[in-house]
Design a protein around this motif. Structure first.
Motif, mmCIF file in Angstrom:
data_model
loop_
_atom_site.group_PDB
_atom_site.id
_atom_site.type_symbol
_atom_site.label_atom_id
_atom_site.label_comp_id
_atom_site.label_asym_id
_atom_site.label_seq_id
_atom_site.Cartn_x
_atom_site.Cartn_y
_atom_site.Cartn_z
ATOM 1 N N GLU A 155 -2.829 -2.781 -11.429
ATOM 2 C CA GLU A 155 -2.951 -3.800 -10.390
ATOM 3 C C GLU A 155 -1.612 -4.456 -10.096
ATOM 4 O O GLU A 155 -0.688 -4.427 -10.911
ATOM 5 C CB GLU A 155 -3.955 -4.867 -10.825
ATOM 6 N N ILE A 178 -11.290 -0.976 0.469
ATOM 7 C CA ILE A 178 -10.406 0.195 0.453
ATOM 8 C C ILE A 178 -10.302 0.697 1.885
ATOM 9 O O ILE A 178 -11.285 1.179 2.457
ATOM 10 C CB ILE A 178 -10.953 1.315 -0.449
ATOM 11 N N ALA A 208 2.379 1.808 -3.444
ATOM 12 C CA ALA A 208 1.399 2.349 -4.384
ATOM 13 C C ALA A 208 1.155 3.835 -4.134
ATOM 14 O O ALA A 208 1.022 4.622 -5.079
ATOM 15 C CB ALA A 208 0.089 1.571 -4.287
ATOM 16 N N ARG A 209 1.135 4.231 -2.865
ATOM 17 C CA ARG A 209 0.899 5.655 -2.553
ATOM 18 C C ARG A 209 2.087 6.511 -2.983
ATOM 19 O O ARG A 209 1.891 7.655 -3.408
ATOM 20 C CB ARG A 209 0.606 5.814 -1.061
ATOM 21 N N PHE A 226 -0.962 6.782 -6.128
ATOM 22 C CA PHE A 226 -2.293 6.192 -5.963
ATOM 23 C C PHE A 226 -2.775 6.386 -4.522
ATOM 24 O O PHE A 226 -1.976 6.381 -3.598
ATOM 25 C CB PHE A 226 -2.262 4.708 -6.326
ATOM 26 N N TYR A 259 -6.269 1.795 -7.738
ATOM 27 C CA TYR A 259 -5.228 0.761 -7.794
ATOM 28 C C TYR A 259 -5.781 -0.494 -7.120
ATOM 29 O O TYR A 259 -6.515 -0.405 -6.122
ATOM 30 C CB TYR A 259 -3.965 1.227 -7.071
ATOM 31 N N SER A 314 -4.768 -4.671 3.002
ATOM 32 C CA SER A 314 -5.995 -4.525 2.211
ATOM 33 C C SER A 314 -6.522 -5.877 1.750
ATOM 34 O O SER A 314 -7.732 -6.141 1.807
ATOM 35 C CB SER A 314 -5.741 -3.628 0.999
ATOM 36 N N GLU A 352 0.826 -1.202 0.000
ATOM 37 C CA GLU A 352 0.000 0.000 0.000
ATOM 38 C C GLU A 352 0.865 1.259 0.000
ATOM 39 O O GLU A 352 0.589 2.221 -0.729
ATOM 40 C CB GLU A 352 -0.935 0.005 1.221
ATOM 41 N N ILE A 384 -6.697 2.504 -2.753
ATOM 42 C CA ILE A 384 -6.121 1.193 -3.057
ATOM 43 C C ILE A 384 -7.047 0.105 -2.527
ATOM 44 O O ILE A 384 -7.306 0.014 -1.325
ATOM 45 C CB ILE A 384 -4.730 1.069 -2.418
ATOM 46 N N PRO A 396 -11.836 2.566 -6.927
ATOM 47 C CA PRO A 396 -10.413 2.621 -6.589
ATOM 48 C C PRO A 396 -9.584 3.182 -7.733
ATOM 49 O O PRO A 396 -10.082 3.360 -8.845
ATOM 50 C CB PRO A 396 -10.075 1.143 -6.368
#
Length: 256
Positions: A180, A95, A66-67, A71, A166, A192, A63, A74, A164
């Motif tokens: 993804e 999420i 991705a941030r 993004f 992502y 998640s 996570e 998520i 979402p």
């Protein structure tokens, strides 16, 4: 301090968070065994809380990555019910808020039913959005379990009230409109996905408990549709019902 009872000390310690708190320093000089036991228990609890927090942070790795890539919404996605002889395959998409902390979050298969239900409520109360996708046994027979699983995951994403940007998936690829990442054993590596595994498991178990009321002869509330000896014995006695997967062995053989 010796004039204060153990019961009173226990009450005073309830709000202590810092190991350098003056109360703990003062209690460390108290010779009573009951006080020593309270101090030992306090330290053990704090050590466990730190271990839980560290484990949770480790499970946020995907996570966080991705941030850092820009993004923010998520969704973790997982399914339950690929292997059973009866009932639907159920997927969940969850999420979580960026600052969420849900102690004890883990792969649903490693948790007791009681713990799963507690975490389910916590997740449902605090998640930004939760989506559920359910594909029936009839549809599984029509398209095969792999395709049915993908359909349930896509439905879970579509049923999120907040879309979402992502997706994190447990060992699956959806190739949807969203970027993804597929993670092997993702339910043990991503908060998640772990949250999604719990929501999917609790949702499906509750469905199977309802099916038990409709078809009490099969004991669905006990085995959740999996091929246990009890389930196989009831199939021998009663044959399949409408929620059995007719494309799955040994049920398939009954129609040949």
């Amino acid at each position: 301090m010796e004039k204060i009872s153990i019961k009173e000390i226990r009450k005073l310690m309830e709000n202590v968070q810092d190991e350098n708190d003056p109360l703990l320093i003062q209690l460390s000089t108290d010779a009573r065994k009951g006080v020593k036991d309270l101090l030992d228990k306090w330290h053990q609890t704090k050590q466990q809380e730190k271990a839980d927090r560290d484990h949770y942070t480790l499970m946020q790795t995907y996570e966080i990555k991705a941030r850092t890539e820009g993004f923010h919404l998520i969704a973790g996605i997982d399914e339950v019910g690929r292997g059973p002889l009866a009932g639907p395959v159920v997927s969940a998409a969850v999420i979580l808020q960026e600052n969420a902390y849900i102690p004890g979050l883990n792969d649903s298969k490693k948790l007791s039913e009681k713990k799963r239900n507690e975490l389910y409520k916590h997740i449902m109360d605090e998640a930004i959005a939760v989506g559920i996708g359910i594909i029936s046994a009839e549809e599984i027979d029509r398209v095969n379990i792999y395709e049915a699983t993908k359909k349930s995951m896509l439905a879970a994403v579509q049923n999120l009230k907040v879309q979402p940007d992502y997706l994190l998936l447990d060992a699956m690829k959806l190739n949807s409109i969203y970027p993804e990442t597929s993670i092997i054993k993702g339910d043990a590596k991503s908060v998640s996905i772990a949250a999604a595994s719990i929501v999917a498991k609790v949702t499906r178990d509750r469905m199977m408990e309802e099916y038990h009321i409709q078809y009490p002869q099969y004991g669905f509330h006990l085995h959740m549709g999996y091929g246990t000896k009890l389930h196989l014995d009831t199939l021998d006695t009663h044959g399949p019902c409408t929620i059995h997967r007719k494309s799955f062995a040994p049920i398939k053989q009954l129609f040949e």
